[in-house]
Design an enzyme around this catalytic site. Structure first.
Site, PDB file in Angstrom:
ATOM      1  CE  LYS A 154      -3.758   0.070   2.452  1.00  0.00           C
ATOM      2  NZ  LYS A 154      -5.143   0.140   1.426  1.00  0.00           N
TER       3      LYS A 154
HETATM    4  C1  LIG Z   1      -6.006  -1.310  -3.952  1.00  0.00           C
HETATM    5  C2  LIG Z   1      -6.707  -1.979  -2.820  1.00  0.00           C
HETATM    6  N1  LIG Z   1      -6.903  -3.440  -2.992  1.00  0.00           N
HETATM    7  C3  LIG Z   1      -7.565  -4.133  -2.121  1.00  0.00           C
HETATM    8  C4  LIG Z   1      -7.724  -3.531  -0.940  1.00  0.00           C
HETATM    9  C5  LIG Z   1      -8.106  -4.342   0.208  1.00  0.00           C
HETATM   10  O1  LIG Z   1      -7.409  -4.719   1.030  1.00  0.00           O
HETATM   11  P1  LIG Z   1      -7.524  -5.164   2.663  1.00  0.00           P
HETATM   12  O2  LIG Z   1      -8.863  -6.070   2.797  1.00  0.00           O
HETATM   13  O3  LIG Z   1      -6.541  -5.527   3.106  1.00  0.00           O
HETATM   14  O4  LIG Z   1      -8.064  -3.874   3.345  1.00  0.00           O
HETATM   15  C6  LIG Z   1      -7.498  -2.194  -0.452  1.00  0.00           C
HETATM   16  C7  LIG Z   1      -7.652  -1.647   0.643  1.00  0.00           C
HETATM   17  O5  LIG Z   1      -7.035  -1.398   1.447  1.00  0.00           O
HETATM   18  C8  LIG Z   1      -6.739  -1.472  -1.515  1.00  0.00           C
HETATM   19  O6  LIG Z   1      -6.674  -0.175  -1.379  1.00  0.00           O
END
Ligand SMILES: Cc1ncc(COP(=O)(O)O)c(C=O)c1O
Length: 302
Positions: A154
Site C-alpha cells: 500500500k
Molecule cells: C487497491 C486495494 N486493493 C484491495 C484492498 C483491500 O485490502 P484489505 O482487505 O487488506 O483492506 C485495498 C484496501 O485497503 C486497496 O486499497
C-alpha cells in the site's frame, strides 16, 4: 480525533506535522495501512479487526523500500490499542498507520534516508454502500504493474492510479471503478479486491495479477470455503466475465463486503444482492462485530 502517534509517542493531533521537504511527501515513499475497529453498542465494546495481520503486512512490505523503524510488531499493536483507549471512541473507527521516508532532503535515493511511523484513527461508517448493490464501471486507468511500482504494497505513490480511477468513476456517475491489468484482465476495485460467482463457483484474481494482497480477501476466501462450503478458484478473470456472471462483490477493510448490482450498464444477476454475497456478508458482519464466538481471534479488544 484528538491524538496521533508521532515521533515515538502519542501527542495531541495538531502536533503531528512534517516538513514540506519530507521525502515521502515529495516522492510518494510511504506505505500505509487501513484498519477498522468496530463498535458493538450492545456490549459497548470496540474491537480492532485483524490488527496484527495489518501491521505484519506493513512491516513485510517495508523491506521493499529499505525502511527500518524501532517499533516491533508487538509494540505497534500495543501503541494502537493505547491510542484507541485514549480516544475513547464509541463508534466505528478507521485506523491509519503510515510508515514513511521522513528525512528532509532533496534526492530520491531510498538509502541514507530516515524512516518514521505515524498512526491516527478517525470515525468512519460505510465506505461503499453495503445495503444494496453498487454501480461500477471498468476504468480507463490500468493497474500498475509490479515491475513499475510495487502493486502488493500500500505505497502512497502508487495510489495515484486508484485515485484517478475512483475520481473518473464518480464523475461519470458510478459508485466505484474496476481496474484492468496491462494485459487486460480484471484486477480489482480502486480500493477493494474483487470476486465473481459463476454457477456457484467463486473466482478471484490470483496474487500474480498485480492485486493488493488483501487481508479481507484472505478471510473471505476462508469464510467461503469453511462456512459456505464453496469452491474458490484463483485465476485470471476476463472483462466480459463481469458482464455474464451471476454475482460480483468487492472486499476490503473499507469496503467490507459490497455487492455489485451493475457493471457498465449491464445488470448483474437480477440486480439485487445475490444469494452467496448475502450469506457471506452476514457471516462477515457477524464476525467483525464480535457476534460470532468462532471468530473472536480476528478481533483485539480495546
Ligand atoms: C487497491 C486495494 N486493493 C484491495 C484492498 C483491500 O485490502 P484489505 O482487505 O487488506 O483492506 C485495498 C484496501 O485497503 C486497496 O486499497
Amino acid at each position: 480525533m484528538q491524538y496521533a502517534y508521532f515521533g515515538g509517542k502519542i501527542v495531541p493531533f495538531e502536533q503531528a506535522k512534517v516538513s514540506v521537504m519530507t521525502h515521502a511527501l515529495n516522492y510518494g515513499t510511504g506505505i500505509f495501512e487501513g484498519i477498522r475497529a468496530y463498535y458493538n453498542p450492545a456490549t459497548k465494546q470496540l474491537n480492532v479487526l485483524f490488527l496484527k495481520e495489518h501491521f505484519r503486512r506493513l512491516l513485510s512490505n517495508s523491506k521493499m523500500m529499505f525502511m527500518k523503524i524501532d517499533e516491533t510488531l508487538e509494540q505497534l499493536c500495543d501503541i494502537t490499542v493505547e491510542l484507541l483507549r485514549k480516544e475513547n471512541y464509541s463508534e466505528d473507527v478507521y485506523i491509519r498507520p503510515l510508515l514513511y521516508k521522513s528525512t528532509s532532503k532533496i534526492g530520491i535515493s531510498l538509502k541514507g534516508v530516515e524512516d518514521a511511523i505515524t498512526i491516527f484513527a478517525a470515525p468512519m461508517g460505510d465506505y461503499l454502500d453495503t445495503t444494496k448493490g453498487i454501480r461500477v464501471t471498468v476504468s480507463s486507468w490500468r493497474r500498475i504493474e509490479d515491475n513499475a511500482g510495487p502493486a502488493r504494497a500500500k505505497m502512497t505513490g502508487t495510489y495515484v492510479g486508484p485515485a484517478l480511477a475512483k475520481t473518473e468513476a464518480i464523475m461519470n456517475g458510478y459508485d466505484e471503478a474496476l481496474v484492468l491489468t496491462e494485459a487486460g484482465h480484471v484486477c480489482e476495485g480502486s480500493a477493494e479486491n474483487l470476486f465473481i460467482v459463476r454457477d456457484k463457483v467463486v473466482y478471484t484474481p490470483p496474487v500474480y495479477e498485480n492485486i493488493l494482497e488483501g487481508v479481507t480477501r484472505k478471510a473471505i476466501i476462508a469464510l467461503l470455503q469453511d462456512e459456505l462450503k464453496l469452491t474458490v478458484v484463483e485465476r485470471p478473470i476476463d472483462r466480459t466475465e463481469l458482464y455474464i456472471c451471476d454475482e460480483i462483490f468487492l472486499t476490503g477493510t473499507g469496503a467490507q463486503v459490497s455487492s455489485v448490482a451493475e457493471v457498465d450498464h449491464r445488470v448483474v444477476g437480477n440486480g439485487s444482492i445475490g444469494p452467496i454475497t448475502a450469506q457471506l456478508s452476514k457471516l462477515y458482519f457477524d464476525a467483525v462485530r464480535g457476534n460470532n464466538p468462532k471468530y473472536q481471534a480476528w478481533l483485539t479488544r480495546i
